[in-house]
Design an enzyme around this catalytic site. Sequence first.
Site, PDB file in Angstrom:
ATOM      1  N   ILE A 127       0.843  -1.206   0.000  1.00 42.93           N
ATOM      2  CA  ILE A 127       0.000   0.000   0.000  1.00 42.93           C
ATOM      3  C   ILE A 127       0.877   1.254   0.000  1.00 42.93           C
ATOM      4  O   ILE A 127       0.630   2.202  -0.748  1.00 42.93           O
ATOM      5  CB  ILE A 127      -0.958  -0.003   1.215  1.00 42.93           C
TER       6      ILE A 127
ATOM      7  N   ASP B  87      14.807   1.455  10.038  1.00 48.25           N
ATOM      8  CA  ASP B  87      13.883   0.720  10.898  1.00 48.25           C
ATOM      9  C   ASP B  87      13.121   1.709  11.791  1.00 48.25           C
ATOM     10  O   ASP B  87      13.749   2.579  12.421  1.00 48.25           O
ATOM     11  CB  ASP B  87      14.746  -0.230  11.752  1.00 48.25           C
ATOM     12  N   ILE B  88      11.812   1.563  11.879  1.00 53.10           N
ATOM     13  CA  ILE B  88      11.019   2.495  12.699  1.00 53.10           C
ATOM     14  C   ILE B  88      11.308   2.349  14.194  1.00 53.10           C
ATOM     15  O   ILE B  88      10.878   3.188  14.974  1.00 53.10           O
ATOM     16  CB  ILE B  88       9.493   2.360  12.449  1.00 53.10           C
TER      17      ILE B  88
ATOM     18  N   ALA C 265       4.221   1.204   8.210  1.00 55.61           N
ATOM     19  CA  ALA C 265       5.128   0.093   8.517  1.00 55.61           C
ATOM     20  C   ALA C 265       4.538  -0.748   9.644  1.00 55.61           C
ATOM     21  O   ALA C 265       4.047  -0.224  10.639  1.00 55.61           O
ATOM     22  CB  ALA C 265       6.501   0.629   8.917  1.00 55.61           C
TER      23      ALA C 265
ATOM     24  N   TYR D 116      -0.899  -9.856  15.879  1.00 51.27           N
ATOM     25  CA  TYR D 116      -1.034  -8.762  14.899  1.00 51.27           C
ATOM     26  C   TYR D 116      -2.260  -7.923  15.204  1.00 51.27           C
ATOM     27  O   TYR D 116      -2.192  -6.686  15.239  1.00 51.27           O
ATOM     28  CB  TYR D 116      -1.137  -9.364  13.490  1.00 51.27           C
TER      29      TYR D 116
ATOM     30  N   LYS E 125      -2.121  -4.041  16.300  1.00 55.75           N
ATOM     31  CA  LYS E 125      -2.735  -2.990  15.472  1.00 55.75           C
ATOM     32  C   LYS E 125      -3.780  -2.223  16.287  1.00 55.75           C
ATOM     33  O   LYS E 125      -3.931  -1.022  16.133  1.00 55.75           O
ATOM     34  CB  LYS E 125      -3.360  -3.587  14.198  1.00 55.75           C
TER      35      LYS E 125
HETATM   36  N1  LIG Z   1      -2.766  -5.219   3.076  1.00 61.25           N
HETATM   37  C1  LIG Z   1      -3.894  -5.298   3.773  1.00 61.25           C
HETATM   38  O1  LIG Z   1      -4.852  -5.956   3.339  1.00 61.25           O
HETATM   39  C2  LIG Z   1      -4.019  -4.583   5.076  1.00 61.25           C
HETATM   40  C3  LIG Z   1      -5.219  -4.712   5.813  1.00 61.25           C
HETATM   41  C4  LIG Z   1      -5.342  -4.040   7.015  1.00 61.25           C
HETATM   42  C5  LIG Z   1      -4.305  -3.251   7.485  1.00 61.25           C
HETATM   43  N2  LIG Z   1      -3.147  -3.158   6.758  1.00 61.25           N
HETATM   44  C6  LIG Z   1      -2.067  -2.333   7.302  1.00 61.25           C
HETATM   45  O2  LIG Z   1      -1.616  -1.448   6.281  1.00 61.25           O
HETATM   46  C7  LIG Z   1      -0.215  -1.245   6.395  1.00 61.25           C
HETATM   47  C8  LIG Z   1       0.451  -1.532   5.063  1.00 61.25           C
HETATM   48  O3  LIG Z   1       0.128  -2.865   4.665  1.00 61.25           O
HETATM   49  P1  LIG Z   1       0.802  -3.508   3.377  1.00 61.25           P
HETATM   50  O4  LIG Z   1      -0.130  -4.522   2.843  1.00 61.25           O
HETATM   51  O5  LIG Z   1       1.325  -2.450   2.483  1.00 61.25           O
HETATM   52  O6  LIG Z   1       1.990  -4.276   4.086  1.00 61.25           O
HETATM   53  P2  LIG Z   1       3.485  -4.514   3.557  1.00 61.25           P
HETATM   54  O7  LIG Z   1       4.062  -5.596   4.398  1.00 61.25           O
HETATM   55  O8  LIG Z   1       3.498  -4.667   2.080  1.00 61.25           O
HETATM   56  O9  LIG Z   1       4.158  -3.111   3.911  1.00 61.25           O
HETATM   57  C9  LIG Z   1       4.713  -2.844   5.166  1.00 61.25           C
HETATM   58  C10 LIG Z   1       6.097  -2.300   4.926  1.00 61.25           C
HETATM   59  O10 LIG Z   1       6.691  -2.036   6.207  1.00 61.25           O
HETATM   60  C11 LIG Z   1       8.047  -2.395   6.130  1.00 61.25           C
HETATM   61  N3  LIG Z   1       8.523  -2.651   7.478  1.00 61.25           N
HETATM   62  C12 LIG Z   1       8.271  -3.728   8.263  1.00 61.25           C
HETATM   63  N4  LIG Z   1       8.906  -3.601   9.435  1.00 61.25           N
HETATM   64  C13 LIG Z   1       9.564  -2.411   9.400  1.00 61.25           C
HETATM   65  C14 LIG Z   1      10.393  -1.718  10.295  1.00 61.25           C
HETATM   66  N5  LIG Z   1      10.702  -2.229  11.513  1.00 61.25           N
HETATM   67  N6  LIG Z   1      10.900  -0.515   9.938  1.00 61.25           N
HETATM   68  C15 LIG Z   1      10.627   0.001   8.721  1.00 61.25           C
HETATM   69  N7  LIG Z   1       9.844  -0.608   7.804  1.00 61.25           N
HETATM   70  C16 LIG Z   1       9.315  -1.804   8.148  1.00 61.25           C
HETATM   71  C17 LIG Z   1       8.092  -3.621   5.236  1.00 61.25           C
HETATM   72  O11 LIG Z   1       9.375  -3.825   4.653  1.00 61.25           O
HETATM   73  C18 LIG Z   1       7.029  -3.284   4.205  1.00 61.25           C
HETATM   74  O12 LIG Z   1       7.598  -2.619   3.088  1.00 61.25           O
HETATM   75  C19 LIG Z   1       0.251  -2.126   7.540  1.00 61.25           C
HETATM   76  O13 LIG Z   1       0.335  -1.325   8.692  1.00 61.25           O
HETATM   77  C20 LIG Z   1      -0.853  -3.146   7.692  1.00 61.25           C
HETATM   78  O14 LIG Z   1      -0.951  -3.629   9.014  1.00 61.25           O
HETATM   79  C21 LIG Z   1      -2.983  -3.805   5.587  1.00 61.25           C
END
Ligand SMILES: NC(=O)c1ccc[n+]([C@@H]2O[C@H](COP(=O)([O-])OP(=O)(O)OC[C@H]3O[C@@H](n4cnc5c(N)ncnc54)[C@H](O)[C@@H]3O)[C@@H](O)[C@H]2O)c1
Length: 260
Positions: free
Chosen positions: A22, A64-65, A86, A156, A160
């Site tokens: 996203i 890293d966050i 993230a 998770y 969240k």
């Molecule tokens: N994809 C979905 O269907 C969905 C649904 C509900 C909520 N979300 C939330 O939306 C957000 C984005 O989801 P997504 O599908 O793009 O996930 P994703 O895993 O593709 O993206 C998350 C990104 O965070 C990065 N990341 C992980 N740990 C990190 C750290 N310690 N420091 C820096 N970067 C870090 C990863 O490398 C990744 O690029 C997330 O917070 C997720 O919980 C997603």
Amino acid sequence: MADYLNAYKDQIVLVTGGAGAIGSNLSRALAEAKAKKVIILDDLSASYDWNIPNLPNVLFVKGDITSDVDLKRVFNEKPTYIFHLAAFFANQNSVDYPEKDLLVSQLGTIKLLEYAVIAGDIQRFVYAGSGCAIYGAQAPLPLKEEFVSMHLSTPYQISKMAGELYCNFYYHHYDLPIVKTRFFNSYGPGEVPGQYRNVIPNFVYWAMKGQPLPITGSGKLTRDFTYVDDITDALLLARYYAKAIGEEMNIASRVYKRSF
Ligand SMILES: NC(=O)c1ccc[n+]([C@@H]2O[C@H](COP(=O)([O-])OP(=O)(O)OC[C@H]3O[C@@H](n4cnc5c(N)ncnc54)[C@H](O)[C@@H]3O)[C@@H](O)[C@H]2O)c1
């Protein structure tokens, strides 16, 4: 260009997780909306650098966050808009690695909120929440923002939800202009298949290999699938509507027919 996109012109924006499924789409939309700078903070633990928009106003910081060094680096750029995406994604991953989930998704979120308060002049802090992390499996339909489940079944979901609660703390205690969004199963370009990923990229992967589509669980589970551009549009509206501050909102296509 739509008014809500124009609003980001010449702004400095931080997107955590901006290389992800996203975040990469959101970062591209912000850069194309002529943001002055889109800073992506991502450790690439769950994504690839080819997913990062190759545009002159995008600054990628591999970091890293949970790291103060990396957070100082990105806040040094003086962002005024923060999209916090993230996270340790997602349910099964957190079941396998609950401590890592807590560190990234809870401690990482607190640190980011803390840096945002110290930085000052933050116009919006948009938190990426999750429908499944608030409503669990038993929520009455339709899923309404005011419902909260105490019966969450994965780390998770717990993390969240805790992220939303910490957002509330920083909103009430420090007046940080938080907007809490809740996504429902995103799909679209930018997402890779994988063990811990959503069903659509995995089905596409198996179909392209000419293999049968593996069905897990009872086969009767449903999800509310939301196209990624609709999610990024909704996120971008967070700046446009002042009344979104302090609120939580579902970003979904059909929240009334969902089961886990
Ligand atoms: N994809 C979905 O269907 C969905 C649904 C509900 C909520 N979300 C939330 O939306 C957000 C984005 O989801 P997504 O599908 O793009 O996930 P994703 O895993 O593709 O993206 C998350 C990104 O965070 C990065 N990341 C992980 N740990 C990190 C750290 N310690 N420091 C820096 N970067 C870090 C990863 O490398 C990744 O690029 C997330 O917070 C997720 O919980 C997603």
